[in-house]
Write a protein that holds these residues in place. Structure first.
Motif, PDB file in Angstrom:
ATOM      1  N   UNK A   1       0.852  -1.185   0.000  1.00 53.17           N
ATOM      2  CA  UNK A   1       0.000   0.000   0.000  1.00 53.17           C
ATOM      3  C   UNK A   1       0.887   1.234   0.000  1.00 53.17           C
ATOM      4  N   UNK A   2       0.566   2.188  -0.872  1.00 55.04           N
ATOM      5  CA  UNK A   2       1.399   3.378  -1.012  1.00 55.04           C
ATOM      6  C   UNK A   2       0.574   4.645  -0.789  1.00 55.04           C
ATOM      7  N   UNK A   3       1.287   5.753  -0.683  1.00 59.51           N
ATOM      8  CA  UNK A   3       0.639   7.036  -0.464  1.00 59.51           C
ATOM      9  C   UNK A   3      -0.252   7.378  -1.656  1.00 59.51           C
ATOM     10  N   UNK A   4      -1.441   7.868  -1.367  1.00 68.13           N
ATOM     11  CA  UNK A   4      -2.367   8.281  -2.423  1.00 68.13           C
ATOM     12  C   UNK A   4      -2.780   9.731  -2.175  1.00 68.13           C
ATOM     13  N   UNK A   5      -2.468  10.591  -3.126  1.00 70.08           N
ATOM     14  CA  UNK A   5      -2.847  11.995  -3.052  1.00 70.08           C
ATOM     15  C   UNK A   5      -3.958  12.272  -4.063  1.00 70.08           C
ATOM     16  N   UNK A   6      -4.785  13.284  -3.808  1.00 70.66           N
ATOM     17  CA  UNK A   6      -5.846  13.615  -4.768  1.00 70.66           C
ATOM     18  C   UNK A   6      -5.252  14.116  -6.079  1.00 70.66           C
ATOM     19  N   UNK A   7      -6.023  13.966  -7.147  1.00 68.28           N
ATOM     20  CA  UNK A   7      -5.556  14.357  -8.474  1.00 68.28           C
ATOM     21  C   UNK A   7      -5.414  15.867  -8.629  1.00 68.28           C
ATOM     22  N   UNK A   8      -6.190  16.644  -7.864  1.00 70.30           N
ATOM     23  CA  UNK A   8      -6.131  18.104  -7.986  1.00 70.30           C
ATOM     24  C   UNK A   8      -6.426  18.714  -6.633  1.00 70.30           C
ATOM     25  N   UNK A   9      -6.076  20.007  -6.506  1.00 66.93           N
ATOM     26  CA  UNK A   9      -6.351  20.705  -5.254  1.00 66.93           C
ATOM     27  C   UNK A   9      -7.843  20.830  -5.006  1.00 66.93           C
ATOM     28  N   UNK A  10      -8.619  20.913  -6.074  1.00 73.08           N
ATOM     29  CA  UNK A  10     -10.070  20.988  -5.903  1.00 73.08           C
ATOM     30  C   UNK A  10     -10.597  19.708  -5.272  1.00 73.08           C
ATOM     31  N   UNK A  11     -10.053  18.563  -5.711  1.00 70.18           N
ATOM     32  CA  UNK A  11     -10.462  17.300  -5.104  1.00 70.18           C
ATOM     33  C   UNK A  11      -9.959  17.192  -3.670  1.00 70.18           C
ATOM     34  N   UNK A  12      -8.839  17.868  -3.377  1.00 68.46           N
ATOM     35  CA  UNK A  12      -8.246  17.755  -2.044  1.00 68.46           C
ATOM     36  C   UNK A  12      -9.026  18.526  -0.999  1.00 68.46           C
ATOM     37  N   UNK A  13      -9.697  19.592  -1.423  1.00 70.97           N
ATOM     38  CA  UNK A  13     -10.320  20.452  -0.412  1.00 70.97           C
ATOM     39  C   UNK A  13     -11.505  19.756   0.236  1.00 70.97           C
ATOM     40  N   UNK A  14     -11.486  19.761   1.527  1.00 71.00           N
ATOM     41  CA  UNK A  14     -12.579  19.179   2.301  1.00 71.00           C
ATOM     42  C   UNK A  14     -12.705  20.057   3.531  1.00 71.00           C
ATOM     43  N   UNK A  15     -13.476  21.132   3.378  1.00 77.41           N
ATOM     44  CA  UNK A  15     -13.535  22.173   4.385  1.00 77.41           C
ATOM     45  C   UNK A  15     -14.324  21.783   5.607  1.00 77.41           C
ATOM     46  N   UNK A  16     -14.396  22.672   6.578  1.00 76.22           N
ATOM     47  CA  UNK A  16     -15.089  22.384   7.837  1.00 76.22           C
ATOM     48  C   UNK A  16     -16.587  22.303   7.652  1.00 76.22           C
ATOM     49  N   UNK A  17     -17.234  21.552   8.527  1.00 78.59           N
ATOM     50  CA  UNK A  17     -18.689  21.412   8.533  1.00 78.59           C
ATOM     51  C   UNK A  17     -19.181  21.564   9.958  1.00 78.59           C
TER      52      UNK A  17
ATOM     53  N   UNK B   1       3.940  15.382  -7.261  1.00 83.29           N
ATOM     54  CA  UNK B   1       3.084  14.504  -6.469  1.00 83.29           C
ATOM     55  C   UNK B   1       3.314  13.039  -6.810  1.00 83.29           C
ATOM     56  N   UNK B   2       3.691  12.742  -8.067  1.00 83.98           N
ATOM     57  CA  UNK B   2       3.862  11.340  -8.466  1.00 83.98           C
ATOM     58  C   UNK B   2       5.007  10.678  -7.706  1.00 83.98           C
ATOM     59  N   UNK B   3       6.019  11.461  -7.324  1.00 83.10           N
ATOM     60  CA  UNK B   3       7.111  10.894  -6.525  1.00 83.10           C
ATOM     61  C   UNK B   3       6.654  10.600  -5.097  1.00 83.10           C
TER      62      UNK B   3
END
Length: 772
Positions: A235-251, A352-354
């Motif tokens: 299992x390796x590190x997985x980052x989102x494809x874009x910053x838009x996908x990464x954002x998960x703001x407060x609720x 990010x790919x590295x």
């Protein structure tokens, strides 16, 4: 007086004709380059640590990157520490993991945001120092418990499994995980841990010191390379494809979660604040730059947590590993912390790919090593000296077995109980000698200690002569009444009571009938600085007798309070100045500089002379080189004084005239400075006067400062901007210290604005010490 560094062809005679100027400050481009270099080192350390802490917290991996970027840029720009680095902290992982499990990630972001607002309010109200009231034993125990909890959880990841919900479950499931075959993951984890452990211990290659390369970076890169080369399915590190996908703001939380969220906000704000402030204070001890402004630093941490929570990042705090790497890499200003955040952002955005090649087992191995390192045995040894190891161990065990908040509360409660016990503890010793009863009372004498003291005093036979020594730092009214009542009763039976108070006169101030003490002066230790003769000692006694008497007074009144300080200083010395003074018995360097043990590396000789390098005297040069090169003192002070016998002898020509054969070495010593000093204003006066001695003593200080520049070690440190030279003159008659003014070229009284108060900082930090 402060000197600029001179060139390599320095001639000590030539320097006499040059104006004396202030120490040259470090040029801005040089400081900027140093900060930029340090920021790259911290960046290399921060990337794997941030990812690992996100894993341990159960948060999205990108949340660790966001927190690292925000912590570097926002906390670095707004905070009050010059070199502290902020980012996701291992000490918060247990809290965050529990919050994510209980409320979900987005509500956890909301909690982080509110915790930042709380920190902003605390900083605005200037109560940062109140957070330091928590016992260090509790803090260290909490961090050690967190470290063990992290290590236990991440061991399961190394073994190819998943962490359990609690430390006890992790311990229970560990044998089963070990029994299973997880060859690839175990190999990656062991490679990471082994490199982390061995890297700093490897020898250098030529002039390259391998320890300067971050061990975390080497370990993760090596483990990733091994896994990639071996084609291991991990299992390796997985980052989102874009910053838009990464954002998960407060609720916002659900209505039934509000109470728990309020408690969580307080917990995150408290732990993040205390950890950041303690880190800032620890980092201050690693560098000689501007001291941290704690309230400003708390505001910076609050701003960073507010932004991090709003952007979907982990909570931010000052972190000791990255801060230490920053200092050791040569950082001098907050620019280093800011740039390290910029590098992280650029790296993740472009490469990010590295990052996604990194095996999760490598991050787990990194966290296992860091978690174990958080159990610092040095803290245990230090706490044992202060009898606080029980607080540490109880807090550690409680955090591991019950949880972070429960462990901290239990540790804090135990620390309060121990403090109350110490405040109320009193020891009473009795001894009968020479037909007198000697009773010694030590500690804080409150109503809780009255029964014990009264019991001992009641056992004194009626009519006896009693010496009652009160070595107490406090006495309440109940204690005074009990002692005073016993004294009156005992004196009615024909006995005598001689009361001696070593600290403050608690008893004497409360009693109009207290007889004068027959053992010490009423001033007690307030006159510790006075000569023996002014403290009532008999000068007819031999010198050895006076020394032994003074040693006994020291043991009775001071040694106990010095023990804690000296036990720390015994490990190493870090003096702030090399102080070169005359051997005259009337000049006491620590007294006239209000300094204590460990502050001054003192060199004393006849006339406070510094022979130029190569003049034949090695003892002075050895002390200078050791102080500058080994101890790395940031300052050298040459202090002359009025009525100096050495200067009087030079004016009298004692170094030239044939004299007593018993003083040949003294004549030779004075001759080392005679060429420049005997005729400082042309011809020596026919009748040397006190004014001539004063002029010569002050000129002598200037000449010795110039002679210091003949030593390459001194000149090198001056060129690096890491050393300053100062001239002082002590007037015996007025007991005033004068400093050599660079511009005027003469000695002037030390102005009030150059005398800082206890533990204060320069004017730009004065706000930190104003009342809240």
């Amino acid at each position: 007086m402060r000197h600029d560094a001179q060139g390599p062809d320095l001639d000590p005679k030539e320097t006499a004709a040059r104006p004396l100027s202030g120490i040259r400050s470090v040029p801005l481009p040089k400081a900027t380059l140093s900060d930029a270099t340090a920021s790259l080192v911290v960046f290399l350390v921060a990337v794997p640590l941030s990812l690992g802490i996100a894993v341990a917290s159960g948060a999205p991996l990108i949340a660790g990157i966001i927190a690292a970027v925000v912590g570097g840029i926002v906390a670095g720009a707004v905070g009050g520490s010059a070199v502290q680095v902020s980012g996701p902290a291992a000490g918060l992982t247990i809290i965050v993991a529990d919050l994510v499990l209980t409320y979900g990630w987005r509500v956890t972001c909301f909690i982080t945001l509110l915790a930042g607002v709380v920190q902003l309010a605390l900083g605005a109200f200037r109560i940062a120092r109140a957070a330091l009231a928590i016992s260090p034993a509790v803090i260290h125990g909490m961090l050690a418990g967190v470290g063990l909890t992290i290590a236990l959880a991440q061991l399961h990841v190394i073994l190819g499994g998943a962490p359990q919900s609690s430390a006890l479950d992790n311990i229970a499931e560990l044998p089963g995980q070990i029994a299973d075959n997880h060859t690839a993951a175990v190999a990656v984890g062991l490679i990471t841990i082994a490199i982390m452990f061995l890297w700093g211990r490897l020898p250098g290659i030529g002039r390259l010191r391998l320890s300067r390369v971050p061990a975390a970076l080497v370990a993760v890169v090596a483990a990733t390379a091994a896994a990639t080369a071996g084609g291991w399915n991990l299992e390796r590190v997985q980052l989102p494809d874009s910053l838009a996908d990464a954002w998960s703001g407060p609720a916002l939380p659900a209505p039934d979660q509000i109470h728990g969220v309020v408690v969580a906000v307080a917990a995150v704000a408290m732990v993040a604040s205390v950890e950041s402030l303690l880190c800032a204070i620890a980092v201050d001890g690693m560098h000689d730059g501007r001291r941290a402004r704690l309230d400003r630093e708390l505001i910076g941490q609050g701003a960073a947590n507010t932004v991090s929570g709003a952007l979907g990042g982990l909570p931010v705090a000052g972190v000791i590993v990255r801060s230490t790497a920053n200092v050791r890499a040569g950082a001098r200003t907050p620019l280093s912390a800011i740039l390290h955040g910029v590098w992280i952002l650029v790296f993740v955005a472009l490469f990010a790919e590295f990052v996604e090649l990194i095996p999760m087992a490598a991050l787990a191995g990194l966290l296992v090593f860091i978690g174990i390192q958080m159990v610092n045995l040095t803290h245990v040894r230090d706490l044992r000296r202060h009898h606080e190891s029980s607080i540490y161990l109880v807090t550690l065990a409680s955090v591991v077995l019950l949880g972070l908040l429960e462990g901290v509360l239990i540790g804090f409660g135990l620390a309060m109980a121990v403090s109350l016990h110490r405040l109320t503890r009193v020891t009473v010793l009795t001894e009968e000698r020479d037909d007198r009863h000697h009773v010694v009372v030590r500690g804080s004498l409150t109503f809780l200690g009255v029964p014990r003291v009264t019991q001992v005093l009641r056992n004194v036979p009626p009519g006896a002569q009693v010496d009652l020594d009160l070595h107490v730092d406090f006495m309440d009214h109940a204690a005074f009444e009990s002692i005073h009542a016993w004294r009156l009763d005992h004196e009615r039976t024909g006995g005598t009571v001689d009361i001696d108070e070593v600290h403050e006169n608690w008893y004497e101030r409360r009693s109009m009938h207290a007889p004068p003490s027959g053992k010490t002066s009423p001033d007690g230790l307030a006159r510790w600085w006075a000569p023996w003769g002014l403290r009532g000692y008999d000068h007819a006694d031999s010198a050895s007798g006076l020394l032994m008497t003074g040693a006994r007074e020291y043991h009775a009144s001071t040694a106990g309070r010095m023990r804690s300080l000296m036990s720390r200083l015994a490990l190493a010395q870090h003096p702030r100045a090399l102080f070169i003074a005359c051997a005259d018995s009337r000049v006491v360097p620590n007294l006239i500089t209000a300094s204590g043990p460990g502050d001054l590396f003192t060199l004393r000789n006849i006339g406070n002379l510094v022979p130029p390098k190569g003049s034949g005297d090695d003892s002075v040069g050895a002390a200078i080189e050791y102080a500058v090169t080994v101890l790395e003192v940031p300052s050298i002070v040459v202090c002359g004084h009025s009525h100096c016998g050495a200067m009087q002898a030079l004016l009298d020509g004692a170094h030239e005239a044939p004299g007593d054969a018993r003083l040949t070495q003294l004549q030779q010593w004075l001759g080392t400075g005679a060429a420049e000093l005997a005729r400082s204003d042309g011809e020596a006066p026919e009748t040397p006067s006190p004014a001539a001695v004063r002029v010569l003593s002050q000129t002598n200080v200037v000449r010795q400062l110039e002679n210091l520049l003949t030593y390459p070690a001194v000149r090198h440190q001056l060129e690096e901007g890491r050393l300053e030279l100062t001239g002082l003159y002590y007037d015996l008659e007025t007991a005033q210290v004068h400093v050599l003014d660079d511009q005027l070229g003469e000695f002037v009284p030390v102005p009030p604005d150059r005398i800082p108060g206890p533990r204060t900082a320069p004017r730009d930090r004065a706000e930190e010490h104003s009342p809240a």
